[in-house]
Design an enzyme around this catalytic site. Structure first.
Site, PDB file in Angstrom:
ATOM      1  N   LYS A  13      -0.654  20.333 -21.915  1.00  0.00           N
ATOM      2  CA  LYS A  13       0.056  19.166 -22.582  1.00  0.00           C
ATOM      3  C   LYS A  13       1.589  18.589 -21.475  1.00  0.00           C
ATOM      4  CE  LYS A  13       3.049  21.427 -25.700  1.00  0.00           C
ATOM      5  NZ  LYS A  13       2.550  22.841 -25.240  1.00  0.00           N
ATOM      6  N   ARG A  87       6.653  19.043 -34.093  1.00  0.00           N
ATOM      7  CA  ARG A  87       6.003  20.695 -34.369  1.00  0.00           C
ATOM      8  C   ARG A  87       6.204  21.385 -35.604  1.00  0.00           C
ATOM      9  NH1 ARG A  87       7.405  21.790 -28.020  1.00  0.00           N
ATOM     10  NH2 ARG A  87       6.769  23.883 -27.509  1.00  0.00           N
ATOM     11  N   ARG A 126       2.857  30.344 -14.852  1.00  0.00           N
ATOM     12  CA  ARG A 126       3.544  29.385 -14.888  1.00  0.00           C
ATOM     13  C   ARG A 126       4.834  29.849 -14.094  1.00  0.00           C
ATOM     14  NH1 ARG A 126       4.585  25.006 -19.340  1.00  0.00           N
ATOM     15  NH2 ARG A 126       6.130  27.067 -20.779  1.00  0.00           N
ATOM     16  N   ARG A 155      10.706  30.857 -16.676  1.00  0.00           N
ATOM     17  CA  ARG A 155      11.155  29.771 -17.500  1.00  0.00           C
ATOM     18  C   ARG A 155      11.658  31.561 -18.134  1.00  0.00           C
ATOM     19  NH1 ARG A 155       8.008  25.594 -19.984  1.00  0.00           N
ATOM     20  NH2 ARG A 155       9.042  26.244 -22.430  1.00  0.00           N
ATOM     21  N   ARG A 166       6.712  32.973 -29.066  1.00  0.00           N
ATOM     22  CA  ARG A 166       5.801  31.189 -29.164  1.00  0.00           C
ATOM     23  C   ARG A 166       4.889  30.747 -29.496  1.00  0.00           C
ATOM     24  NH1 ARG A 166       7.444  30.005 -23.731  1.00  0.00           N
ATOM     25  NH2 ARG A 166       6.433  27.532 -23.894  1.00  0.00           N
TER      26      ARG A 166
HETATM   27  P1  ADP Z   1       5.361  24.513 -23.957  1.00  0.00           P
HETATM   28  O1  ADP Z   1       5.930  23.050 -22.803  1.00  0.00           O
HETATM   29  O2  ADP Z   1       5.918  25.528 -23.382  1.00  0.00           O
HETATM   30  O3  ADP Z   1       5.228  24.301 -25.285  1.00  0.00           O
HETATM   31  P2  ADP Z   1       8.494  23.179 -24.314  1.00  0.00           P
HETATM   32  O4  ADP Z   1       8.941  22.838 -23.109  1.00  0.00           O
HETATM   33  O5  ADP Z   1       7.933  22.256 -25.239  1.00  0.00           O
HETATM   34  O6  ADP Z   1       7.358  24.660 -24.458  1.00  0.00           O
HETATM   35  O7  ADP Z   1       9.660  23.749 -25.231  1.00  0.00           O
HETATM   36  C1  ADP Z   1      10.191  24.699 -24.996  1.00  0.00           C
HETATM   37  C2  ADP Z   1      11.212  25.505 -26.309  1.00  0.00           C
HETATM   38  O8  ADP Z   1      11.615  24.341 -26.911  1.00  0.00           O
HETATM   39  C3  ADP Z   1      10.027  25.264 -27.938  1.00  0.00           C
HETATM   40  O9  ADP Z   1      10.432  26.599 -28.151  1.00  0.00           O
HETATM   41  C4  ADP Z   1      11.808  25.185 -28.605  1.00  0.00           C
HETATM   42  O10 ADP Z   1      12.246  26.269 -28.966  1.00  0.00           O
HETATM   43  C5  ADP Z   1      12.569  24.284 -28.243  1.00  0.00           C
HETATM   44  N1  ADP Z   1      11.345  23.064 -28.636  1.00  0.00           N
HETATM   45  C6  ADP Z   1      10.857  21.907 -28.142  1.00  0.00           C
HETATM   46  N2  ADP Z   1      10.231  20.400 -28.583  1.00  0.00           N
HETATM   47  C7  ADP Z   1      10.768  21.370 -30.041  1.00  0.00           C
HETATM   48  C8  ADP Z   1      10.352  20.610 -31.259  1.00  0.00           C
HETATM   49  N3  ADP Z   1       9.897  19.747 -31.145  1.00  0.00           N
HETATM   50  N4  ADP Z   1      10.935  21.140 -31.878  1.00  0.00           N
HETATM   51  C9  ADP Z   1      11.765  22.379 -31.877  1.00  0.00           C
HETATM   52  N5  ADP Z   1      12.419  23.218 -30.937  1.00  0.00           N
HETATM   53  C10 ADP Z   1      11.056  22.344 -29.513  1.00  0.00           C
HETATM   54  P1  ADP Z   2       2.396  23.696 -21.522  1.00  0.00           P
HETATM   55  O1  ADP Z   2       3.590  22.357 -21.560  1.00  0.00           O
HETATM   56  O2  ADP Z   2       1.186  22.717 -22.727  1.00  0.00           O
HETATM   57  O3  ADP Z   2       3.077  24.272 -21.990  1.00  0.00           O
HETATM   58  P2  ADP Z   2       1.686  23.187 -18.966  1.00  0.00           P
HETATM   59  O4  ADP Z   2       1.409  21.752 -18.632  1.00  0.00           O
HETATM   60  O5  ADP Z   2       3.270  23.782 -18.473  1.00  0.00           O
HETATM   61  O6  ADP Z   2       1.570  23.361 -20.340  1.00  0.00           O
HETATM   62  O7  ADP Z   2       0.925  23.821 -18.010  1.00  0.00           O
HETATM   63  C1  ADP Z   2       0.924  25.518 -18.165  1.00  0.00           C
HETATM   64  C2  ADP Z   2       0.636  25.980 -17.104  1.00  0.00           C
HETATM   65  O8  ADP Z   2      -0.482  25.708 -16.516  1.00  0.00           O
HETATM   66  C3  ADP Z   2       1.724  25.141 -15.918  1.00  0.00           C
HETATM   67  O9  ADP Z   2       2.250  26.875 -14.874  1.00  0.00           O
HETATM   68  C4  ADP Z   2      -0.102  24.055 -15.826  1.00  0.00           C
HETATM   69  O10 ADP Z   2       0.626  24.572 -13.999  1.00  0.00           O
HETATM   70  C5  ADP Z   2      -1.117  24.990 -15.674  1.00  0.00           C
HETATM   71  N1  ADP Z   2      -1.722  24.588 -15.978  1.00  0.00           N
HETATM   72  C6  ADP Z   2      -2.178  23.175 -17.145  1.00  0.00           C
HETATM   73  N2  ADP Z   2      -3.149  22.644 -16.480  1.00  0.00           N
HETATM   74  C7  ADP Z   2      -3.978  23.368 -16.192  1.00  0.00           C
HETATM   75  C8  ADP Z   2      -5.366  23.047 -15.996  1.00  0.00           C
HETATM   76  N3  ADP Z   2      -6.292  22.415 -16.538  1.00  0.00           N
HETATM   77  N4  ADP Z   2      -5.814  24.372 -15.207  1.00  0.00           N
HETATM   78  C9  ADP Z   2      -5.710  25.355 -15.213  1.00  0.00           C
HETATM   79  N5  ADP Z   2      -3.448  25.349 -14.513  1.00  0.00           N
HETATM   80  C10 ADP Z   2      -3.259  24.302 -15.241  1.00  0.00           C
END
Ligand code: ADP
Ligand code: ADP
Length: 215
Positions: A13, A87, A126, A155, A166
């Site tokens: 995302k 979410r 990541r 992270r 998660r």
């Molecule tokens: P990821 O990119 O791995 O999906 P995020 O960086 O978006 O994770 O979010 C990291 C953490 O921040 C989540 O696991 C949650 O604890 C909190 N968080 C982020 N967005 C939300 C939301 N919309 N509602 C509740 N908690 C959130």
């Molecule tokens: P989210 O915000 O949904 O948690 P991220 O954008 O942080 O996801 O992506 C999760 C991990 O996967 C990061 O290390 C990112 O660099 C990697 N990544 C994202 N898209 C791709 C892809 N299409 N192929 C391989 N690795 C990817």
């Protein structure tokens, strides 16, 4: 254009939202980034969120709602992509009301579909820049060689046990939103596997199609 990018943790995302920002001029609003910044600065919100984030739980709806609504208002309610919000069903309902009140409805919800084994691999590889929060992947999007390697960190919530929680939270609380948006004819499902650029191309073309059919 007002978009939501949706999918499990690690689906890509943030990576795709950041490309949508540079290439389609949509501002990336990431509640995860906002929360991490608040935690780093030890603000009241940051202190409240910390225990939830560290366990891989969701931060309470009322807290995140304010962060998201303020960020949308800061962009004058338009030209943004929400990354990681909503979410929960409660958050989605609040967002629908908020957008309706401002006469600026969401145009589309991009749902990135990625199998579990790919998610686990992506999250384990990541890495983020400790100061800027920029995201990398050790194999697919490695940090540039001129960055001090000590600044490239994992992270805390990307440790395997927290990732498992998660993913469980995602299945229970977030996945049902696909139906919520499908029933409102907003859901655009995109295959999130393959190269970052290939995924972006798919997103770009479904958005172009959506714009053409709604024009
Ligand atoms: P990821 O990119 O791995 O999906 P995020 O960086 O978006 O994770 O979010 C990291 C953490 O921040 C989540 O696991 C949650 O604890 C909190 N968080 C982020 N967005 C939300 C939301 N919309 N509602 C509740 N908690 C959130
Ligand atoms: P989210 O915000 O949904 O948690 P991220 O954008 O942080 O996801 O992506 C999760 C991990 O996967 C990061 O290390 C990112 O660099 C990697 N990544 C994202 N898209 C791709 C892809 N299409 N192929 C391989 N690795 C990817």
């Amino acid at each position: 254009m007002r978009l939501i990018i949706f999918g499990p943790p690690g689906a890509g995302k943030g990576t795709q939202a950041s490309l949508l920002e540079t290439r389609r001029g949509l501002v990336q609003i990431s509640t995860g980034d906002i929360i991490r910044e608040a935690m780093k600065n030890e603000t009241p919100v940051g202190k409240e969120a910390k225990a939830y984030v560290e366990k891989g739980e969701l931060v309470p709806d009322t807290v995140v709602r304010k962060l998201a609504e303020n960020a949308i208002a800061d962009e004058d309610y338009d030209d943004y992509v929400l990354d990681g919000y909503p979410r929960t069903t409660q958050q989605a309902e609040w967002l629908t009301e908020f957008c309706e009140e401002n006469d600026t409805p969401i145009d589309a919800v991009l749902s990135l579909s990625v199998p579990d084994e790919v998610i686990v691999e992506r999250l384990s590889r990541r890495r983020v820049h400790a100061e800027t929060g920029e995201t990398y992947h050790l194999d697919h999007d490695p940090p540039p060689a001129d960055i001090d390697p000590d600044l490239i960190v994992q992270r805390d919530d990307d440790q395997p046990e927290t990732v498992r929680n998660r993913l469980a939270v995602y299945r229970d609380e977030t996945e049902p939103l696909e139906e919520y948006y499908e029933s409102r004819d907003l859901l655009l499902t995109v295959n999130g596997e393959g190269d970052i650029e290939d995924v972006y191309e798919r997103i770009d073309s479904v958005l172009d199609e959506r714009v053409a059919t709604r024009a």
